[in-house]
Design a protein around this motif. Structure first.
Motif, PDB file in Angstrom:
ATOM      1  N   VAL A   6      31.526  33.952  48.799  1.00  0.00           N
ATOM      2  CA  VAL A   6      30.256  34.640  48.585  1.00  0.00           C
ATOM      3  C   VAL A   6      30.539  36.045  48.061  1.00  0.00           C
ATOM      4  N   ILE A   7      29.939  36.378  46.907  1.00  0.00           N
ATOM      5  CA  ILE A   7      30.196  37.678  46.276  1.00  0.00           C
ATOM      6  C   ILE A   7      28.877  38.395  46.008  1.00  0.00           C
ATOM      7  N   PRO A   8      28.513  39.404  46.804  1.00  0.00           N
ATOM      8  CA  PRO A   8      27.345  40.228  46.472  1.00  0.00           C
ATOM      9  C   PRO A   8      27.686  41.117  45.270  1.00  0.00           C
ATOM     10  N   SER A  15      33.588  45.358  36.285  1.00  0.00           N
ATOM     11  CA  SER A  15      34.653  44.581  36.936  1.00  0.00           C
ATOM     12  C   SER A  15      34.407  43.073  36.885  1.00  0.00           C
ATOM     13  N   ILE A  16      33.372  42.622  36.193  1.00  0.00           N
ATOM     14  CA  ILE A  16      33.028  41.193  36.177  1.00  0.00           C
ATOM     15  C   ILE A  16      34.163  40.353  35.597  1.00  0.00           C
ATOM     16  N   GLN A  17      34.725  40.763  34.468  1.00  0.00           N
ATOM     17  CA  GLN A  17      35.777  39.972  33.830  1.00  0.00           C
ATOM     18  C   GLN A  17      36.990  39.853  34.732  1.00  0.00           C
ATOM     19  N   ARG A  18      37.392  40.954  35.341  1.00  0.00           N
ATOM     20  CA  ARG A  18      38.545  40.924  36.247  1.00  0.00           C
ATOM     21  C   ARG A  18      38.241  40.087  37.490  1.00  0.00           C
ATOM     22  N   LEU A  19      36.993  40.123  37.946  1.00  0.00           N
ATOM     23  CA  LEU A  19      36.572  39.323  39.095  1.00  0.00           C
ATOM     24  C   LEU A  19      36.685  37.835  38.792  1.00  0.00           C
ATOM     25  N   LEU A  20      36.210  37.419  37.615  1.00  0.00           N
ATOM     26  CA  LEU A  20      36.269  36.003  37.242  1.00  0.00           C
ATOM     27  C   LEU A  20      37.711  35.528  37.104  1.00  0.00           C
ATOM     28  N   GLU A  21      38.582  36.377  36.590  1.00  0.00           N
ATOM     29  CA  GLU A  21      39.996  36.013  36.480  1.00  0.00           C
ATOM     30  C   GLU A  21      40.612  35.847  37.859  1.00  0.00           C
ATOM     31  N   ALA A  22      40.258  36.737  38.785  1.00  0.00           N
ATOM     32  CA  ALA A  22      40.783  36.636  40.145  1.00  0.00           C
ATOM     33  C   ALA A  22      40.286  35.368  40.833  1.00  0.00           C
ATOM     34  N   LEU A  23      39.032  35.018  40.611  1.00  0.00           N
ATOM     35  CA  LEU A  23      38.478  33.803  41.215  1.00  0.00           C
ATOM     36  C   LEU A  23      39.126  32.548  40.638  1.00  0.00           C
ATOM     37  N   SER A  24      39.418  32.561  39.342  1.00  0.00           N
ATOM     38  CA  SER A  24      40.108  31.416  38.738  1.00  0.00           C
ATOM     39  C   SER A  24      41.487  31.233  39.353  1.00  0.00           C
ATOM     40  N   SER A  25      42.182  32.330  39.573  1.00  0.00           N
ATOM     41  CA  SER A  25      43.497  32.251  40.216  1.00  0.00           C
ATOM     42  C   SER A  25      43.373  31.729  41.646  1.00  0.00           C
ATOM     43  N   CYS A  88      34.320  25.975  54.615  1.00  0.00           N
ATOM     44  CA  CYS A  88      34.819  27.291  55.000  1.00  0.00           C
ATOM     45  C   CYS A  88      34.213  28.329  54.067  1.00  0.00           C
ATOM     46  N   PHE A  89      33.903  29.494  54.611  1.00  0.00           N
ATOM     47  CA  PHE A  89      33.189  30.513  53.834  1.00  0.00           C
ATOM     48  C   PHE A  89      33.934  31.840  53.922  1.00  0.00           C
ATOM     49  N   GLY A  90      33.933  32.550  52.817  1.00  0.00           N
ATOM     50  CA  GLY A  90      34.550  33.865  52.793  1.00  0.00           C
ATOM     51  C   GLY A  90      33.707  34.820  51.981  1.00  0.00           C
ATOM     52  N   VAL A  91      33.701  36.077  52.370  1.00  0.00           N
ATOM     53  CA  VAL A  91      32.945  37.111  51.661  1.00  0.00           C
ATOM     54  C   VAL A  91      33.923  37.986  50.897  1.00  0.00           C
ATOM     55  N   MET A  92      33.587  38.248  49.639  1.00  0.00           N
ATOM     56  CA  MET A  92      34.484  39.000  48.769  1.00  0.00           C
ATOM     57  C   MET A  92      33.693  40.066  48.038  1.00  0.00           C
ATOM     58  N   ALA A  93      34.252  41.275  47.939  1.00  0.00           N
ATOM     59  CA  ALA A  93      33.590  42.360  47.218  1.00  0.00           C
ATOM     60  C   ALA A  93      33.818  42.199  45.721  1.00  0.00           C
ATOM     61  N   ALA A  94      32.774  42.441  44.929  1.00  0.00           N
ATOM     62  CA  ALA A  94      32.868  42.267  43.480  1.00  0.00           C
ATOM     63  C   ALA A  94      33.730  43.331  42.824  1.00  0.00           C
TER      64      ALA A  94
END
Length: 310
Positions: A6-8, A15-25, A88-94
């Motif tokens: 979950v990402i608010p 930081s959207i592009q870097r966020l999407l790359e991190a999520l893909s990894s 399972c759920f996790g919260v991540m900062a954008a």
């Protein structure tokens, strides 16, 4: 899918592009069993447009939700948890100030059934000195006076299993602290330490006024300590005012106070001033009990139920 992140999102277009790359990894490390739930919390920038344009090209499952206005990060997290479909759920900062590896550690602990909720605890933070000082002071006092189990550096992110998620979502309080509710619920907890990363893009939207609101909600929704402190001050003050009143009266009888009416005025002011504090504390106690009942929190929470097969 097994894992939901979950990402608010609020003012995070840089930081959207870097966020999407991190999520893909992360998705690759989780064997493709991850979904991302983006909750755009009334962000005035292009965050929603950027995420919507990238949604169909993502290599992992994703949901994109948008609030009608800015409600705050905690309501955004609740919205994401309600929509999430994993186990399972996790919260991540954008803004990625919490490392993605922290979420991997959460999911590993939850998958191995080591805990019901995994909590990230900061061992260090690359923030300005004034911010670190204020944060340390607040969390130190909060840990001492309100929630004794709170880690020294406070909590920003967490992960949980479905049982804990369901219980957390049952607590529908509009002026409260989601982090404090996590500790109020109990369950099996695991603390995972990490060092907060320096922000690389943009400016934090965590303004001073939001910090003050968060502090007030965190205190007044979870403790009656200010009211009890008022009662203690009132009781001690009444005793001191009685002693001082006797001293003033004795001094007056000995003729050492030449000003007419001084003794009577001091006795009345001291006594009734402290009596007012005591009265406010007592009235506040009844108000607090009414407030506690209005929150409708359960009297107890069952985490495990075991039945035989007969």
């Amino acid at each position: 899918m097994k894992f939901s992140v979950v990402i608010p999102v609020y003012k995070n277009e840089a930081s959207i592009q870097r966020l999407l790359e991190a999520l893909s990894s992360m998705n690759r490390q989780l064997d493709g069993e991850m979904e991302a739930v983006f909750v755009v919390d009334g962000s005035p920038d292009q965050s929603f447009a950027l995420l919507r344009a990238a949604l169909d090209q993502l290599e992992f499952s994703a949901q994109l939700l948008a609030h009608s206005r800015n409600f705050g990060s905690f309501p955004a997290i609740r919205t994401g948890l309600e929509a999430a479909r994993g186990d399972c759920f996790g919260v991540m900062a954008a803004d990625l100030q919490e490392p993605p590896e922290l979420l991997i550690a959460f999911f590993k602990a939850l998958s191995l059934d080591e805990c019901d909720v995994a909590i990230g605890t900061r061992t260090g933070r690359n923030d300005p000195f004034a911010s670190r000082l204020a944060s340390g002071l607040f969390w130190g006092l909060y840990r001492r006076l309100v929630v004794n189990d709170m880690p020294e550096g406070g909590v920003d992110v967490f992960g949980c299993n479905r049982i804990f998620r369901d219980q957390l979502l049952k607590l529908e309080e509009s002026r409260s602290s989601l982090i404090a509710l996590i500790f109020w619920l109990g369950f099996r907890r695991k603390l995972v330490s990490y060092e907060r990363i320096e922000r690389k893009e943009g400016k934090s939207s965590w303004t001073f006024s939001k910090k003050v609101d968060y502090m007030m909600d965190s205190i007044f929704a979870f403790t009656d300590y200010p009211i009890r402190l008022l009662i203690r001050i009132g009781v001690v003050g009444c005793m001191l005012s009685a002693a001082l009143g006797m001293l003033v009266l004795a001094t007056h009888l000995l003729g050492r106070i030449p000003v007419p009416g001084y003794a009577a005025t001091m006795v009345v002011v001291l006594f009734f001033g402290m009596l007012n504090l005591l009265g406010l504390g007592l009235v506040g106690t009844y108000a607090w009990r009414g407030y506690e009942n209005s929150k409708r929190r359960p009297l107890a929470v069952t985490s495990i139920t075991v039945r035989n097969q007969k």
